[in-house]
Motif scaffolding. Structure first.
Motif, PDB file in Angstrom:
ATOM      1  N   ASP A 162      -8.991 -70.790  -4.376  1.00 51.56           N
ATOM      2  CA  ASP A 162      -9.059 -72.194  -3.948  1.00 51.56           C
ATOM      3  C   ASP A 162      -7.692 -72.675  -3.469  1.00 51.56           C
ATOM      4  OD1 ASP A 162     -11.620 -71.973  -4.824  1.00 51.56           O
ATOM      5  OD2 ASP A 162     -11.521 -73.567  -6.324  1.00 51.56           O
ATOM      6  N   GLU A 163      -6.655 -72.279  -4.180  1.00 55.71           N
ATOM      7  CA  GLU A 163      -5.300 -72.713  -3.827  1.00 55.71           C
ATOM      8  C   GLU A 163      -4.895 -72.170  -2.460  1.00 55.71           C
ATOM      9  OE1 GLU A 163      -6.105 -73.054  -7.980  1.00 55.71           O
ATOM     10  OE2 GLU A 163      -6.173 -71.263  -6.696  1.00 55.71           O
ATOM     11  N   GLU A 164      -5.302 -70.945  -2.154  1.00 54.36           N
ATOM     12  CA  GLU A 164      -4.965 -70.354  -0.858  1.00 54.36           C
ATOM     13  C   GLU A 164      -5.704 -71.049   0.281  1.00 54.36           C
ATOM     14  OE1 GLU A 164      -3.892 -65.697  -1.828  1.00 54.36           O
ATOM     15  OE2 GLU A 164      -5.994 -66.315  -1.907  1.00 54.36           O
ATOM     16  N   TYR A 178     -20.440 -64.408  -3.032  1.00 60.11           N
ATOM     17  CA  TYR A 178     -21.174 -65.424  -2.293  1.00 60.11           C
ATOM     18  C   TYR A 178     -20.749 -66.776  -2.846  1.00 60.11           C
ATOM     19  CZ  TYR A 178     -24.068 -61.785  -0.256  1.00 60.11           C
ATOM     20  OH  TYR A 178     -24.498 -60.686   0.441  1.00 60.11           O
ATOM     21  N   VAL A 179     -20.074 -67.535  -2.011  1.00 61.91           N
ATOM     22  CA  VAL A 179     -19.528 -68.824  -2.424  1.00 61.91           C
ATOM     23  C   VAL A 179     -20.649 -69.851  -2.498  1.00 61.91           C
ATOM     24  CG1 VAL A 179     -17.856 -70.631  -1.841  1.00 61.91           C
ATOM     25  CG2 VAL A 179     -17.328 -68.220  -1.357  1.00 61.91           C
ATOM     26  N   TYR A 199     -16.819 -79.020  -1.682  1.00 63.46           N
ATOM     27  CA  TYR A 199     -15.489 -79.352  -2.199  1.00 63.46           C
ATOM     28  C   TYR A 199     -14.436 -79.199  -1.104  1.00 63.46           C
ATOM     29  CZ  TYR A 199     -11.016 -78.549  -4.548  1.00 63.46           C
ATOM     30  OH  TYR A 199      -9.700 -78.589  -4.911  1.00 63.46           O
ATOM     31  N   PHE A 200     -14.472 -78.082  -0.374  1.00 63.41           N
ATOM     32  CA  PHE A 200     -13.483 -77.873   0.683  1.00 63.41           C
ATOM     33  C   PHE A 200     -13.670 -78.866   1.823  1.00 63.41           C
ATOM     34  CE2 PHE A 200     -13.211 -73.313  -0.945  1.00 63.41           C
ATOM     35  CZ  PHE A 200     -11.972 -73.522  -1.545  1.00 63.41           C
TER      36      PHE A 200
END
Length: 413
Positions: free
Chosen positions: A324-326, A360-361, A368-369
């Protein structure tokens, strides 16, 4: 054939995944299959308990009884084949890497997640002769044009073509690079581009009656300008035929050649798109070695520099081992060079010779993104498992956003 041989063959067949898959459907499907093999259905019993199937050949009664005898013992197909929540996981970063512990990367041949989640559902293309899908297909075939929809095996082809549009792929169907996520053909020396392709493209697109079109291409490192002038000519012909048409060009990095970037950026197009594809750490595992994170950012930045009112756009695949941070840092890097639009979609492996999916996201993560991107100031963020860089739903939104913003500017003059 003898009865004993028939029984043995049918018994073996009923243990295969194909047979178990067919039990999901109505009994008639199985009946038709066995009829095609030479059997005549006398009775087909499918109740909550045992399933018995009786078939008759010229002189023999056959009985095939499924080993599932109680409804409570039956495992639903979706669970039996997996829902994508287990397996996968990628591989640890190489020991020589400077990245921290716990980070993973994708690899060809690595374990795949078991099955696919339930949210991967797309409408099937219409096969009717008078459908918009067939109309688009016929016009492309007639003019010998290629689309990324077909070459890259896009799952949204049914939706986009049925809506009367497709993403045309210029400069042929063979790429000079070999990115490990892409299904397009590759070769070091592809055939030369068709000089009439810009004219054919303009003819096809204007016949579709669309107001927004996306054009993309393979990488052509064998051409001095990377095909920039070919693109520019196509844009100019489209604008000449239909001035109000909005044109998006999804292009390569032109090997970092700013002159090529400028040629296209000033050609009259409306959206300059180039995909960074993944986060910086995973670039060398996902993209061809001739591509690079900073090189991609520099071309997007230069396009905006030479034409400030040009919309810039990029796309990122998720499910390759990124954190997530990347992803958040990548969005920050994009906003720092004033990129307007970003899209997020799930990476799907086209063949076994390509990178395995790490995970699989979930749709909630895509949401969220999207929210994070909107808060950062992107003008538009398209984020979802089936979203792709050129996608009809996104084009519809962009079309109205661009027209509204331009009308607002005109009103202030």
């Amino acid at each position: 054939c003898h009865c004993s041989k028939n029984k043995k063959a049918i018994t073996l067949w009923t243990t295969t995944p194909l047979y178990k898959t067919m039990l999901r459907f109505k009994s008639t499907v199985l009946s038709v299959l066995l009829l095609s093999l030479g059997y005549k259905s006398d009775a087909f019993v499918q109740q909550n308990g045992a399933r018995a199937h009786h078939y008759q050949s010229s002189s023999t009664w056959l009985s095939v009884v499924n080993d599932v005898t109680e409804k409570k013992d039956h495992v639903p197909y979706e669970i039996a084949r997996g829902d994508g929540s287990t397996g996968g996981g990628g591989l640890p970063m190489p020991s020589s890497s400077q990245d921290g512990d716990g980070l993973v990367r994708p690899k060809v041949g690595a374990e795949m997640p078991q099955g696919r989640p339930s949210w991967f559902r797309v409408p099937a293309p219409s096969q009717a002769h008078d459908s918009r899908y067939q109309e688009v297909k016929d016009s492309l075939s007639k003019l010998d044009l290629h689309t990324v929809c077909e070459e890259a095996q896009c799952p949204n082809i049914g939706e986009c073509w049925s809506g009367g549009t497709g993403t045309i792929m210029l400069l042929g169907d063979t790429c000079t690079r070999g990115c490990m996520f892409c299904a397009v053909n590759t070769a070091s020396t592809p055939p030369p581009p068709d000089p009439f392709e810009p004219f054919k493209t303009a003819e096809a697109v204007t016949s579709w009656g669309v107001d927004y079109i996306v054009m993309t291409s393979v990488d052509r490192d064998d051409i001095p300008d990377g095909g920039a002038q070919h693109f520019a000519t196509t844009v100019q012909l489209l604008k000449e035929k239909k001035p109000e048409l909005l044109v998006e060009c999804l292009v390569s990095d032109f090997q970092g050649n700013f002159a090529s970037v400028e040629t296209l950026a000033t050609s009259g197009l409306d959206v300059y798109a180039h995909n960074v594809e993944t986060v910086e750490r995973l670039q060398k595992f996902v993209r061809d070695s001739r591509a690079g994170y900073q090189q991609s950012l520099s071309t997007l930045e230069h396009a905006k520099k030479v034409k400030p009112d040009l919309y810039t756009k990029t796309s990122i695949m998720l499910g390759l081992g990124e954190t997530d941070e990347e992803v958040t840092q990548t969005m920050k890097d994009l906003r720092a060079i004033d990129v307007d639009v970003v899209t997020f979609g799930q990476y799907l492996r086209p063949t076994e010779n390509h990178l395995s999916v790490v995970e699989y996201v979930k749709p909630e993560k895509f949401d969220y993104f999207r929210k994070v991107g909107e808060e950062m100031g992107f003008k538009y963020v398209a984020s979802g498992p089936m979203v792709r860089s050129s996608y009809k739903a996104g084009e519809f939104y962009l079309e109205h956003m661009i027209k509204s913003e331009r009308q607002a500017v005109e009103a202030t003059k």
